[in-house]
Each structure stands twice: as structure tokens, then as C-alpha cells.
Design a protein around this motif. Structure first.
Motif, PDB file in Angstrom:
ATOM      1  N   LEU A   1       0.831  -1.203   0.000  1.00  0.00           N
ATOM      2  CA  LEU A   1       0.000   0.000   0.000  1.00  0.00           C
ATOM      3  C   LEU A   1       0.866   1.253   0.000  1.00  0.00           C
ATOM      4  O   LEU A   1       0.597   2.210  -0.734  1.00  0.00           O
ATOM      5  CB  LEU A   1      -0.940  -0.007   1.208  1.00  0.00           C
ATOM      6  N   ALA A   2       1.935   1.252   0.785  1.00  0.00           N
ATOM      7  CA  ALA A   2       2.849   2.400   0.824  1.00  0.00           C
ATOM      8  C   ALA A   2       3.460   2.638  -0.550  1.00  0.00           C
ATOM      9  O   ALA A   2       3.516   3.775  -1.035  1.00  0.00           O
ATOM     10  CB  ALA A   2       3.938   2.176   1.873  1.00  0.00           C
ATOM     11  N   GLU A   3       3.909   1.564  -1.198  1.00  0.00           N
ATOM     12  CA  GLU A   3       4.510   1.701  -2.536  1.00  0.00           C
ATOM     13  C   GLU A   3       3.497   2.219  -3.542  1.00  0.00           C
ATOM     14  O   GLU A   3       3.790   3.117  -4.327  1.00  0.00           O
ATOM     15  CB  GLU A   3       5.066   0.355  -2.997  1.00  0.00           C
ATOM     16  N   GLY A   4       2.295   1.664  -3.534  1.00  0.00           N
ATOM     17  CA  GLY A   4       1.270   2.074  -4.491  1.00  0.00           C
ATOM     18  C   GLY A   4       0.806   3.501  -4.305  1.00  0.00           C
ATOM     19  O   GLY A   4       0.537   4.215  -5.268  1.00  0.00           O
ATOM     20  N   ALA A   5       0.710   3.923  -3.057  1.00  0.00           N
ATOM     21  CA  ALA A   5       0.248   5.286  -2.760  1.00  0.00           C
ATOM     22  C   ALA A   5       1.399   6.292  -2.731  1.00  0.00           C
ATOM     23  O   ALA A   5       1.175   7.475  -2.466  1.00  0.00           O
ATOM     24  CB  ALA A   5      -0.493   5.298  -1.425  1.00  0.00           C
ATOM     25  N   LEU A   6       2.609   5.819  -2.989  1.00  0.00           N
ATOM     26  CA  LEU A   6       3.809   6.654  -2.989  1.00  0.00           C
ATOM     27  C   LEU A   6       4.012   7.363  -1.652  1.00  0.00           C
ATOM     28  O   LEU A   6       4.285   8.566  -1.592  1.00  0.00           O
ATOM     29  CB  LEU A   6       3.784   7.664  -4.142  1.00  0.00           C
ATOM     30  N   LEU A   7       3.857   6.599  -0.575  1.00  0.00           N
ATOM     31  CA  LEU A   7       4.063   7.115   0.774  1.00  0.00           C
ATOM     32  C   LEU A   7       5.189   6.338   1.432  1.00  0.00           C
ATOM     33  O   LEU A   7       5.352   5.144   1.172  1.00  0.00           O
ATOM     34  CB  LEU A   7       2.790   6.954   1.617  1.00  0.00           C
ATOM     35  N   SER A   8       5.936   7.002   2.286  1.00  0.00           N
ATOM     36  CA  SER A   8       6.939   6.277   3.063  1.00  0.00           C
ATOM     37  C   SER A   8       6.201   5.343   4.014  1.00  0.00           C
ATOM     38  O   SER A   8       5.020   5.555   4.335  1.00  0.00           O
ATOM     39  CB  SER A   8       7.819   7.247   3.853  1.00  0.00           C
ATOM     40  N   LYS A   9       6.898   4.317   4.480  1.00  0.00           N
ATOM     41  CA  LYS A   9       6.259   3.380   5.412  1.00  0.00           C
ATOM     42  C   LYS A   9       5.813   4.092   6.684  1.00  0.00           C
ATOM     43  O   LYS A   9       4.722   3.830   7.197  1.00  0.00           O
ATOM     44  CB  LYS A   9       7.218   2.230   5.738  1.00  0.00           C
TER      45      LYS A   9
END
Length: 165
Positions: free
Chosen positions: A74-82
Motif C-alpha cells: 500500500l505504501a509503494e502504491g500510494a507513494l508514501l513512506s512506510k
């Protein structure tokens, strides 16, 4: 001052400056990149109490099998850091929109799961968000411009993804 009369240290080359067209397009892109998310987020906030990131997380979870995703995915897909996603999910848990579930196969991993309340929140916001995206992003462009923009963004995005590796 260096031996050749410049203030630059040896070995630093002059950058390839942007020409007028490149500079103008770059500045237009920066403006749109800042204005569009702000407009979409303000509309979601005003009407549904959601940020654009809230909406993105809810939408991604709604599209996932069993409405759940690994936090890392989800972090990768939403372009958010963990860590940013973890804070985001914590806030959304308090609102009752998502919950965390431990991963059965990885003792340290977690899933983010869309709750029924989160599903209802998303469904209520979808018509407004789609209308806003259409009005601000799709309608101003001809079909040819939209396709060309998509092609250009794909090229840029692939170049950026290669740099992340």
C-alpha cells in the motif's frame, strides 16, 4: 577564484540550462502539480471530511482482493513512506475507516483492511471526486491532448521508477 578566473571549483561543468519553452512548460507543470491536489483535497475535505491521501488509501484498499493490502504494498502504491503510511493508517483507524490485521505468514507484517464504514465513506465521496477530476483535469483537454499527456507522463514515470531502484 580558480585558475581559469571562475568561482567554480575545478571539474564542475555548466548545467544544460532550460530554454524558454522548457522553462515555461516546467513552471506550468509545477503550478498544476501544486494546484490540482490542493483543489481536489479541499473539495473532498469540505464535502466528506477526507483528504486526497485518505481517498487514495480508501480507493486502493477498495480495489484489492478482500479489501486488504500489505502495508508495504500500500505504501509503494500510494507513494508514501512506510512511516507516513503508518501514521495515516493510525488516523484512519481512529475514524473507523480501516483496521490493521497481522500477517499470518510474516510476524512483523501487517495488512490494512477497509472496514464497512470506510467503504461507505469512499462510496459517498466517489461521485464528487470523479466530477472534480473530470472538471479540473479531463474536460479542459481534447482527447488527443489527454492521450499525449498520458504518454508523456508514462515516459517520465518510467524514468523516475528506474531511478528509485
Amino acid at each position: 577564484m580558480t585558475a581559469d578566473g571562475t568561482d567554480e571549483p575545478p571539474g564542475i561543468d555548466e548545467p544544460p540550462w532550460l530554454d524558454e519553452t522548457e522553462q515555461a512548460v516546467w513552471r506550468q507543470y509545477i503550478s498544476v502539480m501544486r494546484l490540482l491536489p490542493d483543489r481536489l483535497s479541499a473539495s473532498l475535505s469540505r464535502s466528506h471530511g477526507l483528504t486526497l491521501i485518505d481517498y487514495e488509501v480508501l480507493a486502493r484498499l477498495s480495489e484489492a482482493p478482500l479489501r486488504r493490502m500489505r502495508m508495504t504494498e500500500l505504501a509503494e502504491g500510494a507513494l508514501l513512506s512506510k512511516s507516513r503510511l503508518s501514521h495515516q493508517i493510525s488516523r484512519m483507524e481512529k475514524d473507523g475507516w480501516v483496521r490493521r490485521e497481522p500477517c499470518e505468514t510474516d510476524g512483523r507484517g501487517f495488512f490494512a483492511v477497509l472496514t464497512d464504514q470506510g467503504w461507505d465513506k469512499l462510496l459517498a465521496a466517489v461521485p464528487l471526486h470523479v466530477r472534480d477530476v473530470r472538471e479540473a483535469f479531463v474536460t479542459p483537454l481534447s482527447r488527443e491532448q489527454l492521450v499525449a499527456l498520458g504518454d508523456a507522463l508514462d515516459v517520465i514515470g518510467k524514468g523516475l521508477e528506474q531511478g528509485r531502484g
